[in-house]
Scaffold this active site. Structure first.
Site, PDB file in Angstrom:
ATOM      1  N   GLU A 181       0.755  -1.154   0.042  1.00  0.00           N
ATOM      2  CA  GLU A 181      -0.026   0.035  -0.203  1.00  0.00           C
ATOM      3  C   GLU A 181       0.895   1.174  -0.102  1.00  0.00           C
ATOM      4  O   GLU A 181       0.375   2.395   0.007  1.00  0.00           O
ATOM      5  CB  GLU A 181      -0.711  -0.071   1.356  1.00  0.00           C
ATOM      6  CG  GLU A 181      -2.008  -0.930   1.241  1.00  0.00           C
ATOM      7  CD  GLU A 181      -1.436  -2.426   1.619  1.00  0.00           C
ATOM      8  OE1 GLU A 181      -2.168  -3.344   1.303  1.00  0.00           O
ATOM      9  OE2 GLU A 181      -0.431  -2.580   2.305  1.00  0.00           O
ATOM     10  N   ASP A 182       2.111   0.999  -0.178  1.00  0.00           N
ATOM     11  CA  ASP A 182       3.071   2.291  -0.086  1.00  0.00           C
ATOM     12  C   ASP A 182       2.782   3.040  -1.286  1.00  0.00           C
ATOM     13  O   ASP A 182       3.068   2.802  -2.412  1.00  0.00           O
ATOM     14  CB  ASP A 182       4.516   1.818  -0.152  1.00  0.00           C
ATOM     15  CG  ASP A 182       5.516   2.911   0.157  1.00  0.00           C
ATOM     16  OD1 ASP A 182       5.031   3.970   0.091  1.00  0.00           O
ATOM     17  OD2 ASP A 182       6.629   2.791   0.616  1.00  0.00           O
TER      18      ASP A 182
END
Length: 327
Positions: free
Chosen positions: A274-275
């Site tokens: 999810e970066d």
């Protein structure tokens, strides 16, 4: 472990030469050490691990991996001696503001930051061959650069939510931030005539929505988003504008695409799905393909980029990697 409560030490480099040839005298280094050093037959520390902080961090940012530093964990202070310093360009160590040179401070790049660290380690702590390097976010730029340019000077590398180059969205973010800063009349071409707080706040807000996962932001009310964004911007506005500007320039010029494959030590590349700054498919995965002796580990985090503080989720993988370096 309350690392942030530890008071830093200070060391003065009598002379530091930048890659562009500029030499500065009597430059301060702010740092802490954790753990107990072990020495080889020549009297040099042989279990040192150097931690490199992210963009707006400092020596205390090693607290991000504190869950792995306790006894019984793979990076236990019982086994390793950690050095964490405020890197070149960071207030507390040599920077445009700390040095008092302001816009006469030499323009620097990531390799200058690495050389600053290496010189400090050798002069102050007599460390010429750290066991390993751990770099988080922009600190990963330093760790990866060190391992690329000085491949025989370490035994391992851990890249944590980072990359081997700045391109695409990350380049745009840094450029937009600096364009906002330089458009401020008080910036005045670097001859600052005011505090530039308004432009620092706007620059901060331009990057606010990337630090956490997209789901995190969707789950917040509009009023909370406005509140958190204002708090984030207010905190960032306390920074010296030239420190921020110079650091962004260093970031925008970072690209090891043609030489990162020179890394020869065991490398653990950690990404977070999810970066938004360093999506694994654009950064960690390609870097893994370029570094032959590398291991790729990715995990999920609601916290997105700042989820690098949740290494407990991949403790088994870190333990397996670090088992190669246990005495």
């Amino acid at each position: 472990m309350d690392i942030k409560s530890i008071k830093p030490n200070y060391y003065t480099l009598k002379s530091f030469e930048f890659i562009n040839g500029r030499i500065l005298e009597d430059q301060i280094v702010e740092y802490i050490t954790l753990g107990t050093p072990r020495y080889d037959a020549e009297g040099k520390i042989c279990n040192a691990i150097v931690y490199f902080h992210g963009t707006t961090g400092n020596y205390s940012s090693i607290s991000r991996i504190s869950s792995m530093l306790v006894d019984g964990k793979p990076l236990s202070l019982e086994d390793y001696y950690f050095v964490s310093l405020s890197t070149l360009g960071t207030p507390g160590s040599s920077s445009p503001s700390t040095s008092g040179l302001n816009n006469n401070y030499p323009e620097y790049g990531v390799l200058d930051m690495v050389n600053f660290n290496r010189q400090f380690l050798e002069e102050c702590l007599n460390i010429t061959h750290p066991l390993g390097l751990i770099g988080n976010s922009m600190g990963g730029f330093e760790a990866v650069t060190w391992a690329t340019v000085y491949p025989d000077s370490i035994d391992f590398l851990i890249s944590l939510v980072s990359s081997y180059k700045v391109g695409g969205q990350n380049y745009v973010i840094s450029k937009v931030m600096n364009d906002i800063i330089t458009s401020d009349p008080d910036f005045n071409g670097g001859n600052i005539t005011g505090d530039c707080k308004r432009s620092l706040k706007m620059a901060s807000k331009s990057m606010y929505s990337f630090g956490l996962s997209r789901q995190f932001y969707m789950d917040q009310s509009i009023s909370d988003i406005n509140k958190y964004m204002d708090e984030f911007a207010e905190e960032d506005s306390m920074e010296d504008v030239l420190d921020a500007y110079y650091r962004n320039v260093a970031s925008m010029n970072y690209d090891l695409s043609s030489i990162v494959s020179d890394i020869c030590v065991p490398t653990l590349i950690i990404g977070i799905y999810e970066d938004q700054y360093f999506p694994p498919e654009l950064d960690a995965v390609p870097m893994h393909a370029l570094i032959k002796n590398s291991t790729l580990v990715c995990f999920n985090s609601y916290m997105g980029h700042v989820g690098s503080s949740e290494l407990i989720k991949i403790e088994p993988e870190i333990s397996e990697f670090m088992s190669q370096f246990k005495e």
